[in-house]
Motif scaffolding. Structure first.
Motif, PDB file in Angstrom:
ATOM      1  N   ALA A   1       0.857  -1.184   0.000  1.00 30.04           N
ATOM      2  CA  ALA A   1       0.000   0.000   0.000  1.00 30.04           C
ATOM      3  C   ALA A   1       0.891   1.230   0.000  1.00 30.04           C
ATOM      4  O   ALA A   1       1.881   1.292   0.733  1.00 30.04           O
ATOM      5  CB  ALA A   1      -0.897   0.003   1.229  1.00 30.04           C
ATOM      6  N   ILE A   2       0.531   2.214  -0.813  1.00 32.97           N
ATOM      7  CA  ILE A   2       1.348   3.423  -0.922  1.00 32.97           C
ATOM      8  C   ILE A   2       0.437   4.637  -1.095  1.00 32.97           C
ATOM      9  O   ILE A   2      -0.661   4.526  -1.634  1.00 32.97           O
ATOM     10  CB  ILE A   2       2.339   3.326  -2.102  1.00 32.97           C
ATOM     11  N   GLY A   3       0.910   5.772  -0.624  1.00 35.18           N
ATOM     12  CA  GLY A   3       0.211   7.019  -0.870  1.00 35.18           C
ATOM     13  C   GLY A   3      -0.471   7.579   0.358  1.00 35.18           C
ATOM     14  O   GLY A   3      -1.467   7.033   0.825  1.00 35.18           O
ATOM     15  N   GLY A   4       0.088   8.650   0.909  1.00 38.40           N
ATOM     16  CA  GLY A   4      -0.530   9.321   2.038  1.00 38.40           C
ATOM     17  C   GLY A   4      -0.483   8.555   3.341  1.00 38.40           C
ATOM     18  O   GLY A   4      -1.230   8.861   4.270  1.00 38.40           O
ATOM     19  N   ILE A   5       0.389   7.561   3.436  1.00 42.46           N
ATOM     20  CA  ILE A   5       0.440   6.727   4.644  1.00 42.46           C
ATOM     21  C   ILE A   5       1.288   7.395   5.708  1.00 42.46           C
ATOM     22  O   ILE A   5       2.394   7.882   5.447  1.00 42.46           O
ATOM     23  CB  ILE A   5       0.963   5.319   4.311  1.00 42.46           C
ATOM     24  N   THR A   6       0.752   7.422   6.921  1.00 40.40           N
ATOM     25  CA  THR A   6       1.400   8.020   8.083  1.00 40.40           C
ATOM     26  C   THR A   6       1.334   7.035   9.250  1.00 40.40           C
ATOM     27  O   THR A   6       0.620   6.021   9.177  1.00 40.40           O
ATOM     28  CB  THR A   6       0.682   9.309   8.499  1.00 40.40           C
ATOM     29  N   PRO A   7       2.041   7.317  10.342  1.00 41.53           N
ATOM     30  CA  PRO A   7       1.896   6.450  11.515  1.00 41.53           C
ATOM     31  C   PRO A   7       0.453   6.365  12.012  1.00 41.53           C
ATOM     32  O   PRO A   7       0.060   5.356  12.600  1.00 41.53           O
ATOM     33  CB  PRO A   7       2.808   7.120  12.546  1.00 41.53           C
ATOM     34  N   GLU A   8      -0.339   7.421  11.758  1.00 39.81           N
ATOM     35  CA  GLU A   8      -1.713   7.447  12.247  1.00 39.81           C
ATOM     36  C   GLU A   8      -2.659   6.569  11.431  1.00 39.81           C
ATOM     37  O   GLU A   8      -3.632   6.025  11.980  1.00 39.81           O
ATOM     38  CB  GLU A   8      -2.242   8.891  12.264  1.00 39.81           C
ATOM     39  N   ASN A   9      -2.423   6.416  10.129  1.00 35.74           N
ATOM     40  CA  ASN A   9      -3.373   5.648   9.307  1.00 35.74           C
ATOM     41  C   ASN A   9      -2.810   4.349   8.752  1.00 35.74           C
ATOM     42  O   ASN A   9      -3.539   3.578   8.115  1.00 35.74           O
ATOM     43  CB  ASN A   9      -3.930   6.512   8.172  1.00 35.74           C
ATOM     44  N   ALA A  10      -1.528   4.084   8.984  1.00 33.42           N
ATOM     45  CA  ALA A  10      -0.918   2.876   8.416  1.00 33.42           C
ATOM     46  C   ALA A  10      -1.616   1.603   8.865  1.00 33.42           C
ATOM     47  O   ALA A  10      -1.697   0.630   8.116  1.00 33.42           O
ATOM     48  CB  ALA A  10       0.563   2.816   8.782  1.00 33.42           C
ATOM     49  N   GLY A  11      -2.151   1.622  10.074  1.00 36.01           N
ATOM     50  CA  GLY A  11      -2.832   0.441  10.592  1.00 36.01           C
ATOM     51  C   GLY A  11      -4.018   0.015   9.753  1.00 36.01           C
ATOM     52  O   GLY A  11      -4.338  -1.177   9.682  1.00 36.01           O
ATOM     53  N   GLU A  12      -4.678   0.978   9.088  1.00 33.94           N
ATOM     54  CA  GLU A  12      -5.809   0.635   8.229  1.00 33.94           C
ATOM     55  C   GLU A  12      -5.347  -0.207   7.047  1.00 33.94           C
ATOM     56  O   GLU A  12      -6.026  -1.165   6.648  1.00 33.94           O
ATOM     57  CB  GLU A  12      -6.493   1.897   7.728  1.00 33.94           C
ATOM     58  N   ALA A  13      -4.206   0.148   6.475  1.00 34.37           N
ATOM     59  CA  ALA A  13      -3.679  -0.616   5.338  1.00 34.37           C
ATOM     60  C   ALA A  13      -3.220  -1.998   5.775  1.00 34.37           C
ATOM     61  O   ALA A  13      -3.448  -2.986   5.074  1.00 34.37           O
ATOM     62  CB  ALA A  13      -2.536   0.150   4.682  1.00 34.37           C
ATOM     63  N   VAL A  14      -2.561  -2.074   6.929  1.00 38.65           N
ATOM     64  CA  VAL A  14      -2.100  -3.370   7.435  1.00 38.65           C
ATOM     65  C   VAL A  14      -3.300  -4.266   7.753  1.00 38.65           C
ATOM     66  O   VAL A  14      -3.314  -5.454   7.411  1.00 38.65           O
ATOM     67  CB  VAL A  14      -1.202  -3.176   8.670  1.00 38.65           C
ATOM     68  N   ALA A  15      -4.325  -3.701   8.378  1.00 38.29           N
ATOM     69  CA  ALA A  15      -5.512  -4.487   8.709  1.00 38.29           C
ATOM     70  C   ALA A  15      -6.219  -4.988   7.450  1.00 38.29           C
ATOM     71  O   ALA A  15      -6.852  -6.054   7.472  1.00 38.29           O
ATOM     72  CB  ALA A  15      -6.469  -3.646   9.546  1.00 38.29           C
ATOM     73  N   ALA A  16      -6.113  -4.235   6.359  1.00 43.05           N
ATOM     74  CA  ALA A  16      -6.737  -4.654   5.100  1.00 43.05           C
ATOM     75  C   ALA A  16      -5.960  -5.762   4.404  1.00 43.05           C
ATOM     76  O   ALA A  16      -6.460  -6.350   3.442  1.00 43.05           O
ATOM     77  CB  ALA A  16      -6.875  -3.455   4.169  1.00 43.05           C
ATOM     78  N   GLY A  17      -4.733  -6.036   4.859  1.00 44.23           N
ATOM     79  CA  GLY A  17      -3.949  -7.125   4.290  1.00 44.23           C
ATOM     80  C   GLY A  17      -2.667  -6.720   3.601  1.00 44.23           C
ATOM     81  O   GLY A  17      -2.025  -7.554   2.960  1.00 44.23           O
ATOM     82  N   ALA A  18      -2.268  -5.451   3.702  1.00 44.80           N
ATOM     83  CA  ALA A  18      -1.015  -5.025   3.072  1.00 44.80           C
ATOM     84  C   ALA A  18       0.171  -5.708   3.738  1.00 44.80           C
ATOM     85  O   ALA A  18       0.297  -5.701   4.968  1.00 44.80           O
ATOM     86  CB  ALA A  18      -0.862  -3.513   3.167  1.00 44.80           C
ATOM     87  N   ASP A  19       1.035  -6.282   2.926  1.00 42.09           N
ATOM     88  CA  ASP A  19       2.264  -6.894   3.431  1.00 42.09           C
ATOM     89  C   ASP A  19       3.352  -5.851   3.633  1.00 42.09           C
ATOM     90  O   ASP A  19       4.232  -6.019   4.481  1.00 42.09           O
ATOM     91  CB  ASP A  19       2.757  -7.954   2.443  1.00 42.09           C
ATOM     92  N   LEU A  20       3.301  -4.811   2.822  1.00 42.54           N
ATOM     93  CA  LEU A  20       4.247  -3.700   2.896  1.00 42.54           C
ATOM     94  C   LEU A  20       3.451  -2.404   2.920  1.00 42.54           C
ATOM     95  O   LEU A  20       2.415  -2.289   2.249  1.00 42.54           O
ATOM     96  CB  LEU A  20       5.169  -3.669   1.671  1.00 42.54           C
ATOM     97  N   VAL A  21       3.925  -1.429   3.694  1.00 45.26           N
ATOM     98  CA  VAL A  21       3.371  -0.083   3.591  1.00 45.26           C
ATOM     99  C   VAL A  21       4.512   0.839   3.190  1.00 45.26           C
ATOM    100  O   VAL A  21       5.523   0.943   3.886  1.00 45.26           O
ATOM    101  CB  VAL A  21       2.673   0.389   4.882  1.00 45.26           C
ATOM    102  N   ALA A  22       4.345   1.472   2.033  1.00 46.69           N
ATOM    103  CA  ALA A  22       5.383   2.348   1.501  1.00 46.69           C
ATOM    104  C   ALA A  22       5.118   3.775   1.973  1.00 46.69           C
ATOM    105  O   ALA A  22       4.002   4.283   1.833  1.00 46.69           O
ATOM    106  CB  ALA A  22       5.394   2.286  -0.019  1.00 46.69           C
ATOM    107  N   VAL A  23       6.149   4.388   2.512  1.00 50.25           N
ATOM    108  CA  VAL A  23       6.002   5.691   3.148  1.00 50.25           C
ATOM    109  C   VAL A  23       7.115   6.610   2.670  1.00 50.25           C
ATOM    110  O   VAL A  23       8.272   6.199   2.558  1.00 50.25           O
ATOM    111  CB  VAL A  23       6.054   5.561   4.684  1.00 50.25           C
TER     112      VAL A  23
END
Length: 214
Positions: free
Chosen positions: A170-192
């Motif tokens: 998952a990439i785009g607009g990810i911050t420490p505050e919202n990264a959990g939403e992407a991880v909970a959705a199944g993202a293996d990587l969060v690009a920041v």
């Protein structure tokens, strides 16, 4: 090619930002990447659209060494030949870059080949069939880096997670505050990018995101 490929593609994925005005490029790229790696980043990407020649190659080599010193991987944005020259761990490809098959042929079977898929699940399926190592969907949230980019929210990550058999970024607009939403959705990587680099304490921001994968 480098050989730090025997662990999963999972966790914080830091992409180096544009160099701030008044700061030299090596200091900017290595400083930001170092903070992210100390905070637990497992993958970094060297992305710079302005540097050319020897300076660009020297920074790429230094970033590869820095990542490997932290038991992480380093890949290069867009430039397969630079990735080969500096023995990076792979390359990330966009819509106008060479296809994953050509990159795999050039960089070898162990290379990390990432593909931007925007909000297009069919593009991700094609990238998987072509041998990509991971696919990236974005933007997840409004992004200061690419404000006009196509939107791909956490629901697309959920859909892709059920249909693909390779790591999803998952990439785009990810911050420490919202990264959990992407991880909970199944993202293996969060690009920041700026979610780490523009934080008051970049290392702490990286650590908060990395902890989501513990």
């Amino acid at each position: 090619m480098a050989t730090k490929t025997h662990f999963p593609l999972r966790g914080l994925y830091f992409i180096t930002p544009a160099v701030p005005e008044g700061m030299d490029a090596p200091t900017a790229h290595l400083g930001h990447a170092g903070a992210a790696l100390r905070g637990g980043a497992s993958l970094i990407q060297f992305r710079d659209k302005t540097l050319v020649g020897d300076e660009r190659e020297a920074i790429a080599r230094a970033l590869v060494a820095l990542a490997h010193a932290h038991d992480a991987r380093c890949i290069i944005n867009d430039d397969t030949e630079l990735a080969a020259r500096v023995q990076a761990d792979g390359v990330h490809l966009g819509r106008d870059d060479p296809d994953p098959v050509a990159a795999r042929h050039r960089l070898g079977p162990d290379a990390v080949i990432g593909v931007s898929c925007y909000n297009e699940l069919e593009r991700a399926r094609a990238a998987q069939a072509a041998g990509a190592s991971y696919v990236a969907f974005g933007t997840m949230f409004p992004s200061p880096t690419k404000p006009e980019a196509a939107h791909a929210g956490p629901d697309l990550i959920r859909q892709a997670h059920s249909k693909l058999a390779l790591p999803i970024c998952a990439i785009g607009g990810i911050t420490p505050e919202n990264a959990g939403e992407a991880v909970a959705a199944g993202a293996d990587l969060v690009a920041v990018i700026q979610g780490v680099s523009a934080a008051p304490d970049p290392e702490a921001a990286a650590r908060r995101i990395s902890a989501l994968f513990d």
